[in-house]
Design a protein around this motif. Sequence first.
Motif, PDB file in Angstrom:
ATOM      1  N   ARG A 168      12.312  20.803  19.264  1.00 34.31           N
ATOM      2  CA  ARG A 168      11.507  22.012  19.230  1.00 34.31           C
ATOM      3  C   ARG A 168      11.613  22.700  17.871  1.00 34.31           C
ATOM      4  N   LEU A 169      12.835  22.785  17.321  1.00 31.52           N
ATOM      5  CA  LEU A 169      13.018  23.394  16.004  1.00 31.52           C
ATOM      6  C   LEU A 169      12.293  22.598  14.917  1.00 31.52           C
ATOM      7  N   GLN A 170      12.359  21.284  15.004  1.00 31.05           N
ATOM      8  CA  GLN A 170      11.679  20.435  14.016  1.00 31.05           C
ATOM      9  C   GLN A 170      10.176  20.683  14.032  1.00 31.05           C
ATOM     10  N   ASN A 171       9.613  20.795  15.224  1.00 33.67           N
ATOM     11  CA  ASN A 171       8.174  21.051  15.324  1.00 33.67           C
ATOM     12  C   ASN A 171       7.818  22.454  14.865  1.00 33.67           C
ATOM     13  N   LYS A 172       8.659  23.424  15.194  1.00 30.42           N
ATOM     14  CA  LYS A 172       8.379  24.818  14.839  1.00 30.42           C
ATOM     15  C   LYS A 172       8.420  25.019  13.330  1.00 30.42           C
ATOM     16  N   TYR A 173       9.405  24.423  12.660  1.00 30.72           N
ATOM     17  CA  TYR A 173       9.591  24.664  11.223  1.00 30.72           C
ATOM     18  C   TYR A 173       9.144  23.485  10.363  1.00 30.72           C
ATOM     19  N   HIS A 174       8.555  22.473  11.000  1.00 27.92           N
ATOM     20  CA  HIS A 174       8.041  21.302  10.286  1.00 27.92           C
ATOM     21  C   HIS A 174       9.135  20.641   9.437  1.00 27.92           C
ATOM     22  N   VAL A 175      10.268  20.459  10.075  1.00 29.13           N
ATOM     23  CA  VAL A 175      11.412  19.807   9.426  1.00 29.13           C
ATOM     24  C   VAL A 175      11.674  18.493  10.154  1.00 29.13           C
ATOM     25  N   TYR A 224      17.074  14.602   8.243  1.00 23.32           N
ATOM     26  CA  TYR A 224      18.292  14.339   9.002  1.00 23.32           C
ATOM     27  C   TYR A 224      19.002  15.626   9.431  1.00 23.32           C
ATOM     28  N   TYR A 225      18.470  16.797   9.089  1.00 22.76           N
ATOM     29  CA  TYR A 225      19.144  18.054   9.409  1.00 22.76           C
ATOM     30  C   TYR A 225      19.254  18.255  10.921  1.00 22.76           C
ATOM     31  N   ASN A 226      20.420  18.750  11.350  1.00 20.39           N
ATOM     32  CA  ASN A 226      20.586  19.035  12.771  1.00 20.39           C
ATOM     33  C   ASN A 226      20.153  20.477  13.052  1.00 20.39           C
ATOM     34  N   TRP A 227      20.301  20.910  14.317  1.00 18.82           N
ATOM     35  CA  TRP A 227      19.823  22.247  14.704  1.00 18.82           C
ATOM     36  C   TRP A 227      20.530  23.358  13.929  1.00 18.82           C
ATOM     37  N   LYS A 228      21.832  23.179  13.631  1.00 16.27           N
ATOM     38  CA  LYS A 228      22.555  24.209  12.882  1.00 16.27           C
ATOM     39  C   LYS A 228      21.987  24.359  11.477  1.00 16.27           C
ATOM     40  N   HIS A 229      21.739  23.226  10.802  1.00 18.44           N
ATOM     41  CA  HIS A 229      21.233  23.277   9.433  1.00 18.44           C
ATOM     42  C   HIS A 229      19.869  23.958   9.372  1.00 18.44           C
ATOM     43  N   ILE A 230      19.009  23.665  10.335  1.00 19.26           N
ATOM     44  CA  ILE A 230      17.665  24.256  10.332  1.00 19.26           C
ATOM     45  C   ILE A 230      17.739  25.768  10.503  1.00 19.26           C
ATOM     46  N   ILE A 231      18.520  26.217  11.492  1.00 20.31           N
ATOM     47  CA  ILE A 231      18.629  27.654  11.747  1.00 20.31           C
ATOM     48  C   ILE A 231      19.333  28.352  10.594  1.00 20.31           C
ATOM     49  N   LEU A 232      20.367  27.714  10.043  1.00 18.47           N
ATOM     50  CA  LEU A 232      21.094  28.304   8.918  1.00 18.47           C
ATOM     51  C   LEU A 232      20.176  28.476   7.710  1.00 18.47           C
ATOM     52  N   TRP A 233      19.347  27.478   7.449  1.00 22.53           N
ATOM     53  CA  TRP A 233      18.419  27.558   6.323  1.00 22.53           C
ATOM     54  C   TRP A 233      17.388  28.655   6.545  1.00 22.53           C
TER      55      TRP A 233
END
Length: 213
Positions: free
Chosen positions: A50-57, A60-69
């Motif tokens: 869901r995070l990958q689709n929301k932020y178009h990422v 190899y980043y995991n959920w922590k890396h996406i939210i942290l960024w």
Amino acid sequence: MYELLMSIKNDYKNIIGKKSIEALEYYIFGYYQGVKEIKDATFFERFLHRLQNKYHVYSYYNWKHIILWQSGLSDELAFNNFYDELDEFMNSDVPKLEITDGRNETIYKLLYFNRLRPILIVGSENKLYRLYHLIHGYESVSNNSDINGIHFSLQFQKWIENKYSVKTGQDWYRIINFYSEIEEEAIKNLYELLNEFLIETTGKNLEENARLE
């Protein structure tokens, strides 16, 4: 898993010490290492998707890396944002309840494997506080860390305090870091201290304990 995450949110000071998405990540990882049965095995896989689709990422980043960024690399803000994302996820996700076996490792195997392959356990930066939170997550669901009926971390904490004559209430990883010049030395010191501690309490070093069935 949702219940565990909400209990951490509501009592974060006692469970992980502060609002920290990194501490949260390693606590959860430890939980997965100690739990006998995982009731929703795809929870974080769906959350990440869901995070990958929301932020178009889609790297190899995991959920922590996406939210942290997305939080400007603020550890505390990322912790708060994690729960905002979790609320959205829970309101939109259709859970696929899938029960699988957990790792259910002993604490000795977990620590020994981290000594051999730290990048697979705590990532490229082998830091004591990551291992500390991982152990606490593990002990929240497993009795495989008991030494004479007492959790490993409680006995090790007391042993470290006596070893360094420290009565300030600092966690064992902070004490070891304080008496080590650099992080790499702290990791080395930890395993030397672990062997000394385990020989005193179990009669075997870490490797010997890890190899026990």
